[in-house]
Scaffold this motif. Structure first.
Motif, PDB file in Angstrom:
ATOM      1  N   ILE A  30       0.768  -0.985  -0.110  1.00  0.00           N
ATOM      2  CA  ILE A  30       0.134  -0.028  -0.287  1.00  0.00           C
ATOM      3  C   ILE A  30       0.701   1.341  -0.300  1.00  0.00           C
ATOM      4  O   ILE A  30       1.686   1.299   0.831  1.00  0.00           O
ATOM      5  CB  ILE A  30      -0.947  -0.287   1.269  1.00  0.00           C
ATOM      6  CG1 ILE A  30      -1.847  -1.402   1.128  1.00  0.00           C
ATOM      7  CG2 ILE A  30      -2.055   1.162   0.929  1.00  0.00           C
ATOM      8  CD1 ILE A  30      -2.482  -1.374   2.823  1.00  0.00           C
ATOM      9  N   PRO A  31       0.841   2.124  -0.347  1.00  0.00           N
ATOM     10  CA  PRO A  31       1.522   3.363  -0.771  1.00  0.00           C
ATOM     11  C   PRO A  31       1.472   4.329  -0.279  1.00  0.00           C
ATOM     12  O   PRO A  31       2.328   4.947  -0.301  1.00  0.00           O
ATOM     13  CB  PRO A  31       1.242   3.591  -2.504  1.00  0.00           C
ATOM     14  CG  PRO A  31      -0.036   3.792  -2.429  1.00  0.00           C
ATOM     15  CD  PRO A  31      -0.462   1.683  -1.937  1.00  0.00           C
ATOM     16  N   GLY A  32       0.422   4.381   0.976  1.00  0.00           N
ATOM     17  CA  GLY A  32       0.762   6.150   1.375  1.00  0.00           C
ATOM     18  C   GLY A  32      -0.176   5.320   2.723  1.00  0.00           C
ATOM     19  O   GLY A  32       0.336   3.981   3.303  1.00  0.00           O
ATOM     20  N   TRP A  33       0.143   6.342   3.856  1.00  0.00           N
ATOM     21  CA  TRP A  33       0.109   6.663   5.041  1.00  0.00           C
ATOM     22  C   TRP A  33      -1.321   5.431   5.104  1.00  0.00           C
ATOM     23  O   TRP A  33      -2.173   5.889   4.638  1.00  0.00           O
ATOM     24  CB  TRP A  33       0.249   7.441   6.079  1.00  0.00           C
ATOM     25  CG  TRP A  33       1.847   8.055   5.715  1.00  0.00           C
ATOM     26  CD1 TRP A  33       2.446   8.860   4.738  1.00  0.00           C
ATOM     27  CD2 TRP A  33       2.647   7.761   6.551  1.00  0.00           C
ATOM     28  NE1 TRP A  33       3.894   8.461   4.901  1.00  0.00           N
ATOM     29  CE2 TRP A  33       4.446   7.799   6.724  1.00  0.00           C
ATOM     30  CE3 TRP A  33       3.105   6.729   7.847  1.00  0.00           C
ATOM     31  CZ2 TRP A  33       5.643   8.067   6.930  1.00  0.00           C
ATOM     32  CZ3 TRP A  33       4.217   6.106   8.949  1.00  0.00           C
ATOM     33  CH2 TRP A  33       5.554   6.919   8.299  1.00  0.00           C
ATOM     34  N   GLN A  34      -0.961   4.459   6.121  1.00  0.00           N
ATOM     35  CA  GLN A  34      -2.739   4.316   6.734  1.00  0.00           C
ATOM     36  C   GLN A  34      -2.457   3.937   8.870  1.00  0.00           C
ATOM     37  O   GLN A  34      -1.451   4.233   8.621  1.00  0.00           O
ATOM     38  CB  GLN A  34      -3.026   3.712   6.239  1.00  0.00           C
ATOM     39  CG  GLN A  34      -2.283   2.339   6.221  1.00  0.00           C
ATOM     40  CD  GLN A  34      -3.443   0.945   5.828  1.00  0.00           C
ATOM     41  OE1 GLN A  34      -3.220   0.440   4.621  1.00  0.00           O
ATOM     42  NE2 GLN A  34      -4.467   0.312   6.281  1.00  0.00           N
ATOM     43  N   TRP A  35      -3.521   4.224   9.179  1.00  0.00           N
ATOM     44  CA  TRP A  35      -3.717   3.619  11.066  1.00  0.00           C
ATOM     45  C   TRP A  35      -3.217   1.872  10.892  1.00  0.00           C
ATOM     46  O   TRP A  35      -4.041   1.324   9.589  1.00  0.00           O
ATOM     47  CB  TRP A  35      -4.288   3.838  11.324  1.00  0.00           C
ATOM     48  CG  TRP A  35      -4.991   5.459  11.016  1.00  0.00           C
ATOM     49  CD1 TRP A  35      -6.120   6.591  10.575  1.00  0.00           C
ATOM     50  CD2 TRP A  35      -4.103   6.508  12.442  1.00  0.00           C
ATOM     51  NE1 TRP A  35      -5.845   7.810  11.040  1.00  0.00           N
ATOM     52  CE2 TRP A  35      -4.560   7.923  11.851  1.00  0.00           C
ATOM     53  CE3 TRP A  35      -3.189   6.576  13.441  1.00  0.00           C
ATOM     54  CZ2 TRP A  35      -4.293   8.834  12.324  1.00  0.00           C
ATOM     55  CZ3 TRP A  35      -3.184   7.849  13.205  1.00  0.00           C
ATOM     56  CH2 TRP A  35      -3.850   8.737  13.512  1.00  0.00           C
ATOM     57  N   VAL A  36      -2.338   1.863  11.617  1.00  0.00           N
ATOM     58  CA  VAL A  36      -2.405   0.107  12.085  1.00  0.00           C
ATOM     59  C   VAL A  36      -3.644  -0.440  12.435  1.00  0.00           C
ATOM     60  O   VAL A  36      -3.538  -1.161  12.013  1.00  0.00           O
ATOM     61  CB  VAL A  36      -1.391   0.177  13.160  1.00  0.00           C
ATOM     62  CG1 VAL A  36      -0.734  -1.259  13.094  1.00  0.00           C
ATOM     63  CG2 VAL A  36       0.329   0.988  12.522  1.00  0.00           C
ATOM     64  N   GLU A  37      -3.962   0.669  12.523  1.00  0.00           N
ATOM     65  CA  GLU A  37      -5.368  -1.005  13.276  1.00  0.00           C
ATOM     66  C   GLU A  37      -6.620  -0.674  12.005  1.00  0.00           C
ATOM     67  O   GLU A  37      -7.192  -1.339  12.462  1.00  0.00           O
ATOM     68  CB  GLU A  37      -6.055   0.551  14.560  1.00  0.00           C
ATOM     69  CG  GLU A  37      -6.105   1.759  14.448  1.00  0.00           C
ATOM     70  CD  GLU A  37      -5.208   2.680  15.227  1.00  0.00           C
ATOM     71  OE1 GLU A  37      -6.036   3.511  15.684  1.00  0.00           O
ATOM     72  OE2 GLU A  37      -4.674   2.059  15.152  1.00  0.00           O
TER      73      GLU A  37
END
Length: 94
Positions: A30-37
């Protein structure tokens, strides 16, 4: 374009086995930032590759889909892919 002049010529003897390999690869990151949860584990990707088996060890195989200079003592190869043995599901000789 006619290939009739080559139809009577015998195929060169290739010293490599032609195989079809079914193997498993990782999913695209996944190329972008996201919340781990919020992350959901993607499925792996089933792949099929066809080529000449030019190397094989206990760790990996190497497939070349293209061979050149096949009538020379040393052949050339292009597009070689390395596949880890642990990723291989099944391999068939063609």
């Amino acid at each position: 374009m006619s290939h009739s002049k080559n139809q009577n010529r015998p195929l060169p003897k290739i010293g490599f086995r032609l195989v079809l390999v079914e193997w498993e690869d990782s999913a695209r990151p996944i190329p972008g930032w996201q919340w781990v949860e919020d992350y959901e584990l993607p499925e792996t990707v089933r792949c099929i590759s066809v080529g000449y088996l030019i190397a094989e060890t206990s760790d990996a195989i190497a497939l070349a889909p293209n061979l050149g200079d096949v009538v020379q003592p040393k052949a050339q190869a292009c597009g070689i892919i390395r596949i880890p043995q642990r990723a291989i599901i099944k391999m068939w000789s063609l």
